[in-house]
Design a protein around this motif. Structure first.
Motif, mmCIF file in Angstrom:
data_model
loop_
_atom_site.group_PDB
_atom_site.id
_atom_site.type_symbol
_atom_site.label_atom_id
_atom_site.label_comp_id
_atom_site.label_asym_id
_atom_site.label_seq_id
_atom_site.Cartn_x
_atom_site.Cartn_y
_atom_site.Cartn_z
ATOM 1 N N ASN A 215 0.823 -1.210 0.000
ATOM 2 C CA ASN A 215 0.000 0.000 0.000
ATOM 3 C C ASN A 215 0.857 1.260 0.000
ATOM 4 N N ALA A 216 1.919 1.243 0.804
ATOM 5 C CA ALA A 216 2.809 2.405 0.856
ATOM 6 C C ALA A 216 3.481 2.636 -0.486
ATOM 7 N N GLU A 217 3.856 1.574 -1.168
ATOM 8 C CA GLU A 217 4.467 1.712 -2.490
ATOM 9 C C GLU A 217 3.469 2.270 -3.493
ATOM 10 N N ALA A 218 2.216 1.830 -3.404
ATOM 11 C CA ALA A 218 1.186 2.342 -4.311
ATOM 12 C C ALA A 218 0.932 3.826 -4.066
ATOM 13 N N VAL A 219 0.873 4.215 -2.788
ATOM 14 C CA VAL A 219 0.682 5.621 -2.450
ATOM 15 C C VAL A 219 1.857 6.446 -2.963
ATOM 16 N N SER A 220 3.061 5.943 -2.788
ATOM 17 C CA SER A 220 4.242 6.666 -3.248
ATOM 18 C C SER A 220 4.217 6.864 -4.757
ATOM 19 N N ALA A 221 3.747 5.848 -5.486
ATOM 20 C CA ALA A 221 3.636 5.978 -6.943
ATOM 21 C C ALA A 221 2.616 7.046 -7.320
ATOM 22 N N ASP A 222 1.494 7.087 -6.608
ATOM 23 C CA ASP A 222 0.480 8.119 -6.863
ATOM 24 C C ASP A 222 1.039 9.517 -6.580
ATOM 25 N N LEU A 223 1.781 9.637 -5.495
ATOM 26 C CA LEU A 223 2.370 10.928 -5.142
ATOM 27 C C LEU A 223 3.421 11.347 -6.162
ATOM 28 N N GLU A 224 4.195 10.391 -6.639
ATOM 29 C CA GLU A 224 5.190 10.684 -7.663
ATOM 30 C C GLU A 224 4.518 11.194 -8.930
ATOM 31 N N ALA A 225 3.362 10.628 -9.283
ATOM 32 C CA ALA A 225 2.632 11.075 -10.465
ATOM 33 C C ALA A 225 2.157 12.515 -10.299
ATOM 34 N N ILE A 226 1.666 12.845 -9.108
ATOM 35 C CA ILE A 226 1.245 14.227 -8.847
ATOM 36 C C ILE A 226 2.442 15.162 -8.963
ATOM 37 N N GLY A 227 3.581 14.734 -8.421
ATOM 38 C CA GLY A 227 4.786 15.550 -8.506
ATOM 39 C C GLY A 227 5.196 15.825 -9.948
ATOM 40 N N ARG A 228 5.084 14.817 -10.810
ATOM 41 C CA ARG A 228 5.419 15.023 -12.225
ATOM 42 C C ARG A 228 4.474 16.028 -12.867
ATOM 43 N N GLU A 229 3.201 15.961 -12.498
ATOM 44 C CA GLU A 229 2.233 16.916 -13.035
ATOM 45 C C GLU A 229 2.589 18.345 -12.624
ATOM 46 N N TYR A 230 3.030 18.518 -11.388
ATOM 47 C CA TYR A 230 3.443 19.844 -10.931
ATOM 48 C C TYR A 230 4.694 20.315 -11.681
ATOM 49 N N GLU A 231 5.661 19.441 -11.831
ATOM 50 C CA GLU A 231 6.888 19.823 -12.523
ATOM 51 C C GLU A 231 6.586 20.281 -13.948
ATOM 52 N N GLU A 232 5.753 19.514 -14.638
ATOM 53 C CA GLU A 232 5.414 19.858 -16.019
ATOM 54 C C GLU A 232 4.513 21.089 -16.067
ATOM 55 N N GLY A 233 3.546 21.161 -15.157
ATOM 56 C CA GLY A 233 2.569 22.235 -15.200
ATOM 57 C C GLY A 233 3.125 23.592 -14.819
ATOM 58 N N LEU A 234 4.191 23.607 -14.015
ATOM 59 C CA LEU A 234 4.779 24.868 -13.549
ATOM 60 C C LEU A 234 6.135 25.147 -14.188
ATOM 61 N N ALA A 235 6.447 24.431 -15.255
ATOM 62 C CA ALA A 235 7.762 24.561 -15.877
ATOM 63 C C ALA A 235 7.937 25.884 -16.604
ATOM 64 N N SER A 236 6.867 26.441 -17.128
ATOM 65 C CA SER A 236 6.969 27.679 -17.906
ATOM 66 C C SER A 236 5.828 28.613 -17.525
ATOM 67 N N CYS A 237 6.121 29.581 -16.651
ATOM 68 C CA CYS A 237 5.104 30.508 -16.149
ATOM 69 C C CYS A 237 5.606 31.943 -16.292
ATOM 70 N N GLU A 238 4.680 32.868 -16.499
ATOM 71 C CA GLU A 238 5.049 34.274 -16.644
ATOM 72 C C GLU A 238 5.443 34.902 -15.308
ATOM 73 N N ARG A 239 4.899 34.393 -14.220
ATOM 74 C CA ARG A 239 5.201 34.930 -12.893
ATOM 75 C C ARG A 239 5.514 33.780 -11.947
ATOM 76 N N ASN A 240 6.123 34.112 -10.825
ATOM 77 C CA ASN A 240 6.370 33.074 -9.821
ATOM 78 C C ASN A 240 5.942 33.493 -8.419
ATOM 79 N N GLU A 241 5.326 34.701 -8.270
ATOM 80 C CA GLU A 241 4.898 35.180 -6.952
ATOM 81 C C GLU A 241 3.510 34.622 -6.614
ATOM 82 N N VAL A 242 3.420 33.954 -5.477
ATOM 83 C CA VAL A 242 2.162 33.375 -5.009
ATOM 84 C C VAL A 242 1.742 34.148 -3.757
ATOM 85 N N VAL A 243 0.727 34.964 -3.886
ATOM 86 C CA VAL A 243 0.296 35.838 -2.788
ATOM 87 C C VAL A 243 -0.801 35.144 -1.995
#
Length: 350
Positions: A215-243
């Protein structure tokens, strides 16, 4: 004479029995959302005080583990005060799963009732010092900018040209001590915690150790997938300030190279001063910020005021301290993905 420990344990058993008979729908002291076995029928019982740990315990523990949540839905978890029934749950639980510094009432109860049956996330991952990975505008006389906005190479504040002493960020308005407990916004740290939880559950119930590991390995795989989505989704942005109004997002912003800017030194339920509002409004205009983020469990008044003065919009960025009707999802993965979409829109990411 009956020993006090026996009296406490008897009272705890009675409390847990009452809780099992009456709990429903993820309320105080219930299994989240009514899912999972009742404590009396479970192989193990795990008590948590904040939603991300509840979710993790359910996913890693699986069908044989009852997970009891101490914080009621819609309640600010930092403000939790434990009832006698909840202390009884902690006393009888096989494992208290918590992050020290987040909920003082839980820290105290674990120390007194479950110190030998606890898993503290602070012992598993390296928590950030308070104020790391962002800055605030909590000083009425000065600005809390970091790096190019006023910190020296060591990260220490200095006096600006007007003689105002710039200060380090002071956290999110709650007394977390020296470390920021909001580690769950970093999926890598969540995966590390999942592995540690699986190991501890396996020690408590060796017959199901392989299940917990899987179960822990499955959860880790799901979390890794979310992390990849963040890396790809935030790779090219006009701003980086989060207010934000509540500086709970350091783990997320630092991980993905963003800059957290908060109306800080201010409790989420309190009102900032006019000077603080003017300070953050100036920052928004100066940097072309288009979105002021608020949270499901905090008032929107400050964000709306700043938005009205600057023309920015107000959107939700969820620190995942609980699941509410205003959350951008109904569980940890969907809320994390909802946060990603909110960030991509706010930062104009391609």
């Amino acid at each position: 004479m009956v020993p006090m420990r026996t009296i406490l344990r008897t009272a705890a058993l009675t409390a847990v029995a009452l809780m099992t008979a009456t709990a429903c729908g993820g309320g105080e002291g219930s299994t989240a959302g009514g899912e999972g076995p009742a404590p009396a029928d479970a192989d193990l019982t795990v008590v948590t005080g904040v939603y991300p740990l509840e979710w993790l315990a359910q996913e890693v523990g699986g069908e044989g583990v009852a997970v009891l949540q101490l914080t009621e839905p819609g309640m600010e978890p930092h403000d939790l005060e434990l009832t006698g029934r909840q202390i009884g749950e902690l006393t009888e639980a096989d494992l208290a799963f918590y992050v020290s510094g987040l909920q003082p009432a839980v820290d105290e109860a674990v120390e007194q009732e479950a110190s030998d049956r606890a898993l503290d996330v602070a012992d598993v991952v390296e928590l950030h010092p308070v104020g790391e990975g962002g800055h605030d505008h909590g000083d009425d006389d000065g600005h809390g900018h970091e790096d190019e906005h006023g910190h020296d190479e060591d990260g220490h504040g200095h006096e600006d040209e007007d003689g105002h002493a710039e200060e380090e960020a002071q956290g999110d308005g709650h007394d977390h001590g020296d470390f920021d407990p909001h580690f769950w916004l970093d999926v890598d740290l969540m995966a590390t915690t999942a592995q540690a939880l699986g190991e501890r559950l396996g020690e408590l119930n060796p017959d199901a150790a392989d299940e917990y590991t899987a179960n822990a390995e499955a959860v880790s795989a799901d979390l890794e997938a979310i992390g990849r989505e963040y890396e790809e989704g935030l790779a090219s942005c006009e701003r980086n300030e989060v207010v934000v109004g509540h500086t709970a997002f350091s783990y997320l912003t630092e991980h993905y190279g963003l800059e957290q800017v908060g109306v800080s030194g201010v409790d989420p339920d309190s009102e900032p001063s006019p000077t603080q509002i003017a300070d953050i409004a100036d920052f928004v205009r100066e940097h072309g910020v288009t979105t002021i983020f608020t949270e499901p469990l905090m008032p929107e008044a400050t964000a709306q005021t700043i938005a009205a003065e600057t023309g920015a919009s107000v959107e939700v960025l969820d620190p995942l301290e609980g699941v509410t009707d205003d959350s951008p999802g109904d569980d940890y993965p969907s809320i994390m993905r909802g946060n990603l979409e909110a960030l991509r829109t706010a930062l104009s990411c391609s």
